[in-house]
Design a protein around this motif. Structure first.
Motif, short mmCIF file in Angstrom:
data_model
loop_
_atom_site.label_atom_id
_atom_site.label_comp_id
_atom_site.label_asym_id
_atom_site.label_seq_id
_atom_site.Cartn_x
_atom_site.Cartn_y
_atom_site.Cartn_z
N THR A 285 -19.54 5.81 -2.76
CA THR A 285 -18.10 5.58 -2.87
C THR A 285 -17.78 4.19 -2.35
OG1 THR A 285 -17.58 7.93 -2.60
CG2 THR A 285 -15.82 6.36 -2.13
N HIS B 103 -15.52 1.05 -1.11
CA HIS B 103 -14.27 0.80 -0.37
C HIS B 103 -14.37 -0.57 0.29
CE1 HIS B 103 -16.74 2.02 3.05
NE2 HIS B 103 -17.00 3.15 2.41
N LYS B 104 -13.39 -0.92 1.09
CA LYS B 104 -13.28 -2.28 1.65
C LYS B 104 -14.47 -2.64 2.56
CE LYS B 104 -10.72 -6.05 2.19
NZ LYS B 104 -9.36 -6.00 2.72
N TYR C 50 -17.98 -2.77 -0.28
CA TYR C 50 -17.92 -3.17 -1.69
C TYR C 50 -18.91 -4.29 -2.04
CZ TYR C 50 -15.15 -7.33 -0.44
OH TYR C 50 -14.72 -8.52 0.08
N LEU D 149 -13.05 4.74 -3.81
CA LEU D 149 -12.26 5.53 -2.87
C LEU D 149 -10.84 5.73 -3.37
CD1 LEU D 149 -12.27 6.90 -0.05
CD2 LEU D 149 -11.33 4.76 0.85
N THR D 150 -10.45 6.98 -3.50
CA THR D 150 -9.12 7.32 -3.98
C THR D 150 -8.48 8.28 -2.98
OG1 THR D 150 -9.73 7.06 -6.30
CG2 THR D 150 -7.79 8.40 -5.83
N PHE E 59 -6.81 5.56 6.50
CA PHE E 59 -7.70 4.90 5.55
C PHE E 59 -7.33 3.44 5.30
CE2 PHE E 59 -7.88 9.43 4.38
CZ PHE E 59 -9.25 9.64 4.48
N TYR F 264 -10.00 0.86 4.81
CA TYR F 264 -10.91 1.12 3.69
C TYR F 264 -10.33 0.73 2.34
CZ TYR F 264 -13.47 4.07 7.02
OH TYR F 264 -14.16 4.53 8.11
N MET F 265 -9.02 0.51 2.27
CA MET F 265 -8.36 0.32 0.99
C MET F 265 -8.70 -1.03 0.36
SD MET F 265 -7.00 3.22 0.76
CE MET F 265 -6.06 3.01 -0.75
N LEU F 266 -9.00 -1.02 -0.92
CA LEU F 266 -9.34 -2.23 -1.66
C LEU F 266 -8.07 -2.95 -2.10
CD1 LEU F 266 -12.06 -0.49 -3.80
CD2 LEU F 266 -12.56 -2.37 -2.25
N TYR G 40 -5.12 0.39 -8.51
CA TYR G 40 -6.34 -0.39 -8.76
C TYR G 40 -6.30 -1.07 -10.13
CZ TYR G 40 -8.56 1.84 -4.68
OH TYR G 40 -8.88 2.25 -3.42
#
Length: 235
Positions: free
Chosen positions: A45, A47-48, A51, A73-74, A81, A84-86, A211
């Motif tokens: 998975t 994520h930030k 990646y 990651l959703t 989170f 972790y968010m892109l 995204y």
């Protein structure tokens, strides 16, 4: 095929969203499944925090001699989170890596799978999800009471027994009805991205996928390459 979620790319590096020290257990599971004759795919998975490790995950799959299918990651946007968010910059990087590796990614269509025109991700139409109580939902991410489609223990799984209101919501959740999508030149390539992600962020199946920049940048590179190939053939 057995899909096995994996977090680290070797035991020396930390787990990000799963238990510490789980890497060896996962590798043992993969090897056991292979010995049993099963086809296996590992599913990291992205994520930030990881990646930039896509090539390392790809190398791990090659070493294990298994397929790999990246997930993105959703989750709903909250403080838990946040790190972790892109963001758009990292999503652009991920798009370039996907393109370079010709990687398979859940919720994403690539030329390697064959180009086709689509209007949506297919929630509630090409896919449904059943929970442990028999409740039916449009997809595995949208286990939300507002999107309950029915229950297989109460009524047989037939189209006429499903919640018509939710079915219509799913039908209407397509690129022709999404404000930002319907003016995009790549709308029928990406199909509007992930409707579940839009719902988690904005409580709206017809909201823009957060995204979006990932899909836009990828398909822009993809079409540029295809058009260049056509031009080279003409020359």
């Amino acid at each position: 095929m057995l899909a096995v979620s994996i977090d680290g790319y070797d035991k020396e590096h930390p787990s990000f969203i799963r238990d510490k020290g789980i890497f060896d257990k996962i590798i043992n599971t993969v090897e056991s499944a292979k010995r049993a004759g099963l086809e296996v795919s590992i599913v990291p998975t992205l994520h930030k925090l990881n990646y930039k490790a896509m090539k390392l995950y790809n190398k791990l799959a090659e070493e294990l001699q298994v397929d790999i299918n990246f997930s993105i990651l959703t989750v709903s946007c909250n403080e838990i989170f946040k790190e972790y968010m892109l963001d758009d910059e990292t999503l652009k990087y991920v798009a370039e890596e996907i393109f370079e590796l010709n990687a398979e990614v859940m919720d994403m269509r690539t030329a390697g799978e064959g180009l086709c025109a689509v209007k949506s991700c297919g929630l509630g139409k090409n896919m449904i999800s059943v929970d442990s109580k028999g409740n039916l939902y449009p997809c595995h991410i949208l286990h939300d009471s507002r999107l309950l489609m029915g229950n297989i223990f109460e009524k047989p799984l037939q189209k006429q027994s499903l919640n018509l209101e939710v079915m219509n919501m799913c039908k209407d959740a397509n690129v022709d009805n999404i404000k930002e999508c319907k003016v995009c030149e790549y709308r029928y390539l990406c199909g509007g991205g992930c409707r579940a992600r839009a719902f988690l962020v904005d409580n709206d199946l017809n909201a823009k996928d957060s995204y979006c920049s990932l899909f836009y940048h990828f398909h822009k590179m993809e079409m540029k390459t295809i058009l260049q190939g056509i031009q080279d053939e003409k020359n």
